[in-house]
Design an enzyme around this catalytic site. Structure first.
Site, mmCIF file in Angstrom:
data_model
loop_
_atom_site.group_PDB
_atom_site.id
_atom_site.type_symbol
_atom_site.label_atom_id
_atom_site.label_comp_id
_atom_site.label_asym_id
_atom_site.label_seq_id
_atom_site.Cartn_x
_atom_site.Cartn_y
_atom_site.Cartn_z
ATOM 1 N N LYS A 173 0.838 -1.199 0.000
ATOM 2 C CA LYS A 173 0.000 0.000 0.000
ATOM 3 C C LYS A 173 0.870 1.246 0.000
ATOM 4 C CE LYS A 173 -2.049 2.446 3.220
ATOM 5 N NZ LYS A 173 -1.988 3.763 2.564
ATOM 6 N N CYS A 282 13.355 11.616 5.750
ATOM 7 C CA CYS A 282 13.560 11.186 7.141
ATOM 8 C C CYS A 282 14.989 11.469 7.595
ATOM 9 C CB CYS A 282 13.247 9.707 7.271
ATOM 10 S SG CYS A 282 14.162 8.716 6.079
ATOM 11 N N GLU A 387 9.823 15.724 15.709
ATOM 12 C CA GLU A 387 10.033 15.736 14.263
ATOM 13 C C GLU A 387 9.046 16.701 13.610
ATOM 14 O OE1 GLU A 387 8.813 12.359 11.809
ATOM 15 O OE2 GLU A 387 10.745 12.411 10.804
#
Ligand code: NAD
Length: 483
Positions: A173, A282, A387
């Site tokens: 997915k 990231c 983050e």
């Protein structure tokens, strides 16, 4: 409007719900396609298709699988422009990045694992003259791969390639925010007659389609890249079912600049590390730690470079900063800039949405943010601990090596770090003390696909890349023979 349907058993299939999610181009704010809103019924169908395909795919051998994966890689390579356009339209990233990084890397992921399996060898241990142990690595069966929106096809293929190469059938997915290139990949599978049911692509929301892949009793492993919170949710479902789990999660990475570094190169790379893909990688260096004696010099030159970044229409060839992936994410990033101000941060440049008069007509309703640099914050405040995952970086001075290491390690995350020094001993010393899965010295984002990739602490569990990935997607079995 184009409907992105699920690809199951080699066919395009409407979702059971018959519902579709609007797919928005973040550079224009306009809906441009519709995504199948799948649920567990669609996932069940995909798992069944994968189960049917598994016996043949897993038993045909490495050369057969390698051939198919290389065909897929070649198809993408021959259509780079089409894939790159789609990636930029879906994600808002500059077309130059889609053309030179995202799509070529997707090709490389497929060809790397396709060829790696041709050079694999099994381990054997002679226990004594009449006893031999050898290790079989067998595919798991049906595995689930769930990927995020920031590097859509790049990370999608980073998972499915080793899974397929090692003989598994996949239910995958992509993110509901950026499904288009995964959809094009399913078209590629049909175009080259890729064996039916081996790769199944289900679209939709994470809490629905993603959760169904995680919870399905027949998905033997889940390879997930995304946010730390989602990783926790997935682990809470998959771990009690004893599934193999690979979790690649968030980061709050430090770029550490010592006074003895090559400052020009360090600055140029620190800008890239902070702002490539609008800071939505990231591995982005969202905290820049600078030795005090060069702090002011670094700051002036760094800001100068950041101000030169060309923000604009991602389809323009010379654009360096495109749109943030969604309105919700734009709001999240802007809310962190407010938090930073409330925490006493000083905005050195940026800090706002890009004003519509500074954007071409087509992009006036897009989700653009000015590249933002903040100073004056404690390394322990929210801005420096959480983050943000956007075009925001902070500058933090440090006194000495020990303090640099303390600040670098002081967040819950542990994905990567980039250290800048000309002192070889210091480079090794600091690298060994950083609590991260990856350390770059005098560089950033230099990747060799054979190396282990992953995070420490809340940045994840497990490693991807090279044999780590192939091992993850296989079950090891020791066979002991007495003769
Ligand atoms: P996300 O966690 O919101 O979503 C990632 C994927 O998981 C999507 O496909 C989503 O639909 C799905 N998902 C969401 N909820 C789910 C659930 N309950 N069950 C199963 N699947 C679910 O992350 P995102 O916003 O798409 O991506 C950004 C995050 O990804 C950042 O935190 C970033 O640091 C991280 N990331 C990590 C790496 C790495 O290698 N460590 C690489 C890229 C991005």
């Amino acid at each position: 409007m184009k409907k992105l349907n699920n690809y199951i058993g080699g066919e395009f299939i409407n979702p059971f719900s018959d519902n579709y999610i609007e797919n928005i181009n973040p550079a224009t704010g306009k809906v441009f396609s519709l995504i199948a809103d799948s649920d567990e019924n669609d996932v069940n169908l995909a798992v069944e298709a994968a189960k049917v395909a598994f016996p043949e795919w897993s038993s045909k051998g490495a050369e057969y699988r390698s051939k198919w994966l290389l065909k897929l890689a070649n198809y993408i390579e021959e259509n780079v422009e089409k894939f790159a356009q789609a990636e930029t339209q879906d994600n808002g990233k500059p077309i130059s990045l889609s053309c030179t990084m995202d799509i070529p890397r997707a090709v490389q992921n497929l060809s790397f694992f396709a060829t790696a399996i041709l050079h694999d060898k099994d381990e054997a241990h002679h226990t004594s003259t009449n006893i031999l142990n050898y290790t079989l690595r067998q595919p798991l069966g049906v595995v689930g791969c769930i990927s995020p929106w920031n590097l859509p096809l790049y990370l999608f293929t980073w998972k499915i390639a080793p899974a397929l190469a090692s003989g598994n059938c996949v239910v995958a997915k992509p993110s509901e925010l950026t499904p288009y290139t995964a959809y094009l990949l399913s078209e590629a599978c049909q175009a080259i007659n890729f064996p039916n049911g081996v790769l199944n692509i289900v679209h939709g929301y994470g809490h629905q389609a993603g959760a169904a892949i995680t919870a399905h009793k027949d998905t033997k492993a889940i390879s997930f890249t995304g946010g730390t919170q989602t990783g926790k949710t997935i682990a809470s479902i998959a771990a009690p079912m004893f599934k193999k789990l690979s979790l690649e999660l968030g980061g709050k990475n430090a770029t550490i600049i010592f006074a003895d570094s090559d400052l020009e190169e360090a600055i140029e790379t620190a800008v890239k590390a902070a702002f490539t893909n609008q800071g939505q990688i990231c591995l982005c260096g969202s905290r820049i730690l600078i030795e005090k004696v060069i702090y002011e010099e670094f700051k002036i030159k760094f800001i100068e470079k950041v101000k030169e970044l060309k923000v604009g229409d991602p389809l323009e060839k010379n654009t360096q900063q495109g749109a943030t992936v969604s309105k919700a994410h734009q709001e999240k990033v802007l809310s962190y800039i407010e938090i930073a101000k409330n925490e006493g941060g000083i905005i050195l440049t940026g800090g706002n949405k890009v004003a519509s008069e500074n954007l071409p007509n087509r992009c006036k309703d897009g989700f653009f943010i000015e590249p933002t640099v903040i100073e004056g914050l404690s390394p322990f405040c929210r801005t420096n601990q959480e983050e943000i995952f956007g075009a925001v970086t902070t500058l933090i001075p440090f006194e000495n090596e020990n303090e640099a290491i303390e600040f670098a390690n002081c967040t819950p995350y542990g994905l990567s770090a980039s250290v800048w020094t000309q002192n070889l001993s210091r480079a090794h010393r600091v690298a060994s003390q950083l609590e991260t899965g990856i350390v770059w010295i005098n560089t950033w984002l230099l990747r060799d696909l054979r190396t282990p990739f992953g995070g420490a602490k809340q940045s994840g569990v497990g490693r991807e890349g090279g044999y780590e990935a192939l091992n993850f997607f296989t079950e090891e079995k020791n066979v002991c023979i007495k003769f």
